[in-house]
Design a protein around this motif. Structure first.
Motif, PDB file in Angstrom:
ATOM      1  N   GLY A 343       0.847  -1.196   0.000  1.00  0.00           N
ATOM      2  CA  GLY A 343       0.000   0.000   0.000  1.00  0.00           C
ATOM      3  C   GLY A 343       0.880   1.243   0.000  1.00  0.00           C
ATOM      4  O   GLY A 343       2.117   1.151  -0.081  1.00  0.00           O
ATOM      5  N   ALA A 344       0.227   2.404   0.116  1.00  0.00           N
ATOM      6  CA  ALA A 344       0.969   3.663   0.052  1.00  0.00           C
ATOM      7  C   ALA A 344       1.954   3.808   1.219  1.00  0.00           C
ATOM      8  O   ALA A 344       3.003   4.440   1.072  1.00  0.00           O
ATOM      9  CB  ALA A 344      -0.011   4.828   0.044  1.00  0.00           C
ATOM     10  N   SER A 345       1.624   3.184   2.349  1.00  0.00           N
ATOM     11  CA  SER A 345       2.537   3.289   3.489  1.00  0.00           C
ATOM     12  C   SER A 345       3.861   2.603   3.177  1.00  0.00           C
ATOM     13  O   SER A 345       4.944   3.135   3.472  1.00  0.00           O
ATOM     14  CB  SER A 345       1.928   2.646   4.738  1.00  0.00           C
ATOM     15  N   ASP A 346       3.785   1.404   2.541  1.00  0.00           N
ATOM     16  CA  ASP A 346       5.018   0.698   2.157  1.00  0.00           C
ATOM     17  C   ASP A 346       5.804   1.519   1.147  1.00  0.00           C
ATOM     18  O   ASP A 346       7.035   1.605   1.216  1.00  0.00           O
ATOM     19  CB  ASP A 346       4.679  -0.655   1.499  1.00  0.00           C
ATOM     20  N   LEU A 347       5.070   2.136   0.220  1.00  0.00           N
ATOM     21  CA  LEU A 347       5.736   2.910  -0.830  1.00  0.00           C
ATOM     22  C   LEU A 347       6.450   4.121  -0.222  1.00  0.00           C
ATOM     23  O   LEU A 347       7.626   4.380  -0.505  1.00  0.00           O
ATOM     24  CB  LEU A 347       4.677   3.360  -1.849  1.00  0.00           C
ATOM     25  N   ALA A 348       5.747   4.850   0.634  1.00  0.00           N
ATOM     26  CA  ALA A 348       6.349   6.047   1.241  1.00  0.00           C
ATOM     27  C   ALA A 348       7.555   5.669   2.108  1.00  0.00           C
ATOM     28  O   ALA A 348       8.577   6.372   2.110  1.00  0.00           O
ATOM     29  CB  ALA A 348       5.306   6.795   2.066  1.00  0.00           C
ATOM     30  N   SER A 349       7.465   4.533   2.822  1.00  0.00           N
ATOM     31  CA  SER A 349       8.610   4.101   3.648  1.00  0.00           C
ATOM     32  C   SER A 349       9.799   3.756   2.755  1.00  0.00           C
ATOM     33  O   SER A 349      10.936   4.118   3.062  1.00  0.00           O
ATOM     34  CB  SER A 349       8.275   2.846   4.455  1.00  0.00           C
ATOM     35  N   ALA A 350       9.501   3.068   1.640  1.00  0.00           N
ATOM     36  CA  ALA A 350      10.593   2.682   0.729  1.00  0.00           C
ATOM     37  C   ALA A 350      11.243   3.929   0.124  1.00  0.00           C
ATOM     38  O   ALA A 350      12.468   3.990  -0.019  1.00  0.00           O
ATOM     39  CB  ALA A 350      10.058   1.772  -0.370  1.00  0.00           C
ATOM     40  N   TRP A 351      10.427   4.933  -0.203  1.00  0.00           N
ATOM     41  CA  TRP A 351      11.004   6.170  -0.761  1.00  0.00           C
ATOM     42  C   TRP A 351      11.973   6.807   0.236  1.00  0.00           C
ATOM     43  O   TRP A 351      13.061   7.214  -0.132  1.00  0.00           O
ATOM     44  CB  TRP A 351       9.900   7.182  -1.071  1.00  0.00           C
ATOM     45  N   LEU A 352      11.536   6.882   1.474  1.00  0.00           N
ATOM     46  CA  LEU A 352      12.400   7.555   2.456  1.00  0.00           C
ATOM     47  C   LEU A 352      13.712   6.781   2.624  1.00  0.00           C
ATOM     48  O   LEU A 352      14.793   7.357   2.628  1.00  0.00           O
ATOM     49  CB  LEU A 352      11.673   7.698   3.796  1.00  0.00           C
ATOM     50  N   GLU A 353      13.564   5.456   2.700  1.00  0.00           N
ATOM     51  CA  GLU A 353      14.748   4.629   2.962  1.00  0.00           C
ATOM     52  C   GLU A 353      15.670   4.525   1.741  1.00  0.00           C
ATOM     53  O   GLU A 353      16.876   4.674   1.857  1.00  0.00           O
ATOM     54  CB  GLU A 353      14.267   3.233   3.357  1.00  0.00           C
ATOM     55  N   LYS A 354      15.076   4.309   0.569  1.00  0.00           N
ATOM     56  CA  LYS A 354      15.899   3.968  -0.608  1.00  0.00           C
ATOM     57  C   LYS A 354      16.259   5.174  -1.476  1.00  0.00           C
ATOM     58  O   LYS A 354      17.318   5.189  -2.099  1.00  0.00           O
ATOM     59  CB  LYS A 354      15.176   2.939  -1.500  1.00  0.00           C
ATOM     60  N   ILE A 355      15.354   6.130  -1.595  1.00  0.00           N
ATOM     61  CA  ILE A 355      15.664   7.266  -2.484  1.00  0.00           C
ATOM     62  C   ILE A 355      15.620   8.608  -1.746  1.00  0.00           C
ATOM     63  O   ILE A 355      15.708   9.666  -2.347  1.00  0.00           O
ATOM     64  CB  ILE A 355      14.720   7.303  -3.722  1.00  0.00           C
ATOM     65  N   GLN A 356      15.469   8.538  -0.453  1.00  0.00           N
ATOM     66  CA  GLN A 356      15.479   9.733   0.394  1.00  0.00           C
ATOM     67  C   GLN A 356      14.477  10.794  -0.073  1.00  0.00           C
ATOM     68  O   GLN A 356      14.807  11.974  -0.246  1.00  0.00           O
ATOM     69  CB  GLN A 356      16.897  10.334   0.488  1.00  0.00           C
ATOM     70  N   VAL A 357      13.247  10.351  -0.278  1.00  0.00           N
ATOM     71  CA  VAL A 357      12.145  11.282  -0.548  1.00  0.00           C
ATOM     72  C   VAL A 357      11.121  11.095   0.576  1.00  0.00           C
ATOM     73  O   VAL A 357      10.626   9.980   0.783  1.00  0.00           O
ATOM     74  CB  VAL A 357      11.480  11.010  -1.916  1.00  0.00           C
ATOM     75  N   ALA A 358      10.855  12.176   1.299  1.00  0.00           N
ATOM     76  CA  ALA A 358       9.879  12.095   2.399  1.00  0.00           C
ATOM     77  C   ALA A 358       8.513  12.575   1.912  1.00  0.00           C
ATOM     78  O   ALA A 358       8.412  13.641   1.297  1.00  0.00           O
ATOM     79  CB  ALA A 358      10.335  12.962   3.570  1.00  0.00           C
ATOM     80  N   ALA A 359       7.495  11.766   2.150  1.00  0.00           N
ATOM     81  CA  ALA A 359       6.118  12.141   1.776  1.00  0.00           C
ATOM     82  C   ALA A 359       5.180  11.439   2.751  1.00  0.00           C
ATOM     83  O   ALA A 359       5.595  10.508   3.454  1.00  0.00           O
ATOM     84  CB  ALA A 359       5.824  11.713   0.344  1.00  0.00           C
ATOM     85  N   VAL A 360       3.920  11.885   2.789  1.00  0.00           N
ATOM     86  CA  VAL A 360       3.012  11.346   3.807  1.00  0.00           C
ATOM     87  C   VAL A 360       2.021  10.370   3.164  1.00  0.00           C
ATOM     88  O   VAL A 360       1.266  10.754   2.274  1.00  0.00           O
ATOM     89  CB  VAL A 360       2.249  12.492   4.521  1.00  0.00           C
ATOM     90  N   PRO A 361       2.025   9.101   3.606  1.00  0.00           N
ATOM     91  CA  PRO A 361       1.114   8.123   3.013  1.00  0.00           C
ATOM     92  C   PRO A 361      -0.336   8.428   3.355  1.00  0.00           C
ATOM     93  O   PRO A 361      -0.653   8.893   4.454  1.00  0.00           O
ATOM     94  CB  PRO A 361       1.545   6.796   3.653  1.00  0.00           C
ATOM     95  N   GLY A 362      -1.213   8.141   2.385  1.00  0.00           N
ATOM     96  CA  GLY A 362      -2.627   8.494   2.516  1.00  0.00           C
ATOM     97  C   GLY A 362      -3.336   7.850   3.680  1.00  0.00           C
ATOM     98  O   GLY A 362      -4.374   8.354   4.130  1.00  0.00           O
ATOM     99  N   ILE A 363      -2.790   6.766   4.212  1.00  0.00           N
ATOM    100  CA  ILE A 363      -3.482   6.074   5.311  1.00  0.00           C
ATOM    101  C   ILE A 363      -3.769   7.020   6.475  1.00  0.00           C
ATOM    102  O   ILE A 363      -4.823   6.936   7.106  1.00  0.00           O
ATOM    103  CB  ILE A 363      -2.682   4.837   5.793  1.00  0.00           C
ATOM    104  N   VAL A 364      -2.853   7.961   6.703  1.00  0.00           N
ATOM    105  CA  VAL A 364      -3.059   8.863   7.844  1.00  0.00           C
ATOM    106  C   VAL A 364      -4.167   9.888   7.559  1.00  0.00           C
ATOM    107  O   VAL A 364      -4.663  10.552   8.461  1.00  0.00           O
ATOM    108  CB  VAL A 364      -1.743   9.569   8.283  1.00  0.00           C
ATOM    109  N   PHE A 365      -4.555   9.994   6.282  1.00  0.00           N
ATOM    110  CA  PHE A 365      -5.672  10.881   5.921  1.00  0.00           C
ATOM    111  C   PHE A 365      -6.929  10.060   5.615  1.00  0.00           C
ATOM    112  O   PHE A 365      -7.917  10.589   5.131  1.00  0.00           O
ATOM    113  CB  PHE A 365      -5.320  11.711   4.683  1.00  0.00           C
ATOM    114  N   GLY A 366      -6.830   8.755   5.838  1.00  0.00           N
ATOM    115  CA  GLY A 366      -8.011   7.910   5.669  1.00  0.00           C
ATOM    116  C   GLY A 366      -8.107   7.188   4.343  1.00  0.00           C
ATOM    117  O   GLY A 366      -9.150   6.600   4.058  1.00  0.00           O
ATOM    118  N   ASP A 367      -7.055   7.190   3.500  1.00  0.00           N
ATOM    119  CA  ASP A 367      -7.117   6.438   2.242  1.00  0.00           C
ATOM    120  C   ASP A 367      -5.704   6.080   1.777  1.00  0.00           C
ATOM    121  O   ASP A 367      -4.941   6.957   1.350  1.00  0.00           O
ATOM    122  CB  ASP A 367      -7.841   7.245   1.156  1.00  0.00           C
TER     123      ASP A 367
END
Ligand code: PMP
Ligand code: GLU
Length: 397
Positions: A343-367
């Motif tokens: 899901g988007a949470s896995d994607l956002a975590s992978a971005w931060l870890e692997k390509i150093q891009v920080a973004a907020v996964p939609g789960i925290v906004f309800g989707d």
């Protein structure tokens, strides 16, 4: 440790947590592109800073009235009249420690055990936790991307029952950038009046709108609606003053009075010097605001264009605030280095870890199909960050 249920039930603000994590990595020398920030990257305009310095030198360092200085409340009253066609008495205005505090006080005043609060999703993170802190029940109503994430009158009606006490509307919206039209607001307002449901109208992104869009303040549409509404706004986003912590609410007298009473036991007045600066912000030249909005619009257009070229990603063009909210679900089920992106949470975590891009996964906004990308960052960062995301996504198998 024997903590209270409310403490065990609360999660920290994920937007602030991810932003802090990105800033910590940056401080350690990592080249992080930070798309998580929920704050303008501009400095506070000079005349506002000068007003704070003058206030400090004049010795304005004592308690002020709990609900704010007369000067600031007059400036807010005037702003609400001119910008929003809303006439409030000074006693109906409460200056708070950021808009977040105004929301908290209003929810505490209006909601308690057994009350339901309608929350259209995607929603901003703190609404949910604040409803829980008031021991009320959030009723999350998903909206559709094809409706531009706007709650429809039918969806609203279906969510109402005898326990419904309050709804929270946020236009322009965080995280979607959606702005309701006057007609759309009026249609929702009619239902709220019919069922006598209170409304918090969070207008913090009011000035950050593009293509000459003019958001309406729902309370201005109808006197009966105004009697049910708490208008929330503040200086954080419009004037690049996130750290100063000044927000405000305007509400019917009984609500404003109860908010003030709660505040008198919790924080007392917001910082005196920041209040003086906010007078300058609201009453002074608005040229800096126009300049910042023009830059945000260029960045929005640029980032939207860039993101729209990513295969499989769909994104609505936001009309306000400073976030893009694209749908990345086409990539779910694919793998990165053998690990499934669920899901988007896995994607956002992978971005931060692997390509150093920080973004907020939609789960925290309800989707969790979406990821929030803030364009309150430099042109170069937008270009580089979106490129990193594109390259990463092509590596998924
Ligand atoms: N409402 C929304 C939708 C927001 O995004 C924010 C940002 N933090 C706030 C309220 C709170 O703003 P403030 O900094 O004034 O507390
Ligand atoms: N509202 C901003 C955001 O959504 C700031 C962070 C916060 O207050 O939660 O990122």
């Amino acid at each position: 440790m024997r903590l209270a249920a409310r403490a065990l039930n609360i999660s920290p603000s994920p937007t602030l947590t991810i932003d802090a994590q990105a800033k910590k990595m940056q401080a350690a020398g990592v080249q992080v592109i930070n798309f998580s920030a929920g704050e303008p990257d501009f400095d506070t305009p000079e005349h506002i800073k000068q007003a704070a310095i003058t206030a400090l030198k004049k010795g304005m360092t004592k308690y002020t009235p709990v609900t704010g200085t007369l000067e600031l409340k007059q400036a807010i009253r005037q702003k609400l009249k001119i910008d929003n066609q809303l006439d409030y008495r000074l006693e109906e205005i409460v200056v708070t420690v950021g808009a977040k505090h105004a929301l908290y006080n209003a929810i505490q005043v209006l909601c308690g055990v057994g009350d339901e609060v309608i929350l259209p999703a995607p929603y901003w993170v703190s609404y949910l936790e604040q409803i829980k802190l008031a021991e009320s029940t959030p009723v999350i109503v998903p909206t559709k991307a094809e409706n531009n994430f706007k709650l429809t009158p039918e969806e609203l009606t279906a969510a109402i029952n005898e326990r419904t006490k309050l709804i929270i509307l946020n236009s322009p919206a965080n995280p979607t950038g959606t702005v309701y039209t006057a007609q759309e607001m009026a249609a929702l307002g009619e239902i709220l009046v019919k069922y006598k449901i209170y409304l918090i109208s969070d207008e913090i992104y009011e000035k950050l709108v593009y293509n000459q869009i003019k958001p309406v303040s729902i309370a201005a549409l109808d006197q009966k609606l105004k009697e049910l509404t708490v208008v929330v706004n503040g200086v954080s986003k419009t004037y690049a003053m996130t750290g100063w912590r000044i927000g405000y609410a305007a509400a019917p007298l009984a609500i404003a009075k109860a908010m003030a009473d709660i505040q008198s036991h919790c924080t007392s007045n917001p910082t005196s010097i920041a209040q003086a600066a906010s007078v300058a912000a609201l009453s002074g030249s608005q040229e800096d605001v126009s300049a910042m909005v023009a830059v945000f619009q260029k960045r929005r257009d640029f980032m939207y264009q860039e993101v729209s070229t990513i295969p499989g990603v769909s994104c609505n063009l936001p009309q306000g605030a400073f976030y893009l909210f694209p749908d990345f679900s086409a990539y779910f089920g694919k793998h990165f280095q053998g690990k499934e992106i669920k899901g988007a949470s896995d994607l956002a975590s992978a971005w931060l870890e692997k390509i150093q891009v920080a973004a907020v996964p939609g789960i925290v906004f309800g989707d969790d199909r979406f990821i929030r990308l803030s364009y309150a960052t430099s042109w170069e960062d937008i270009k580089e960050g979106v490129n990193r995301i594109k390259t990463f996504l092509t590596c998924l198998a």
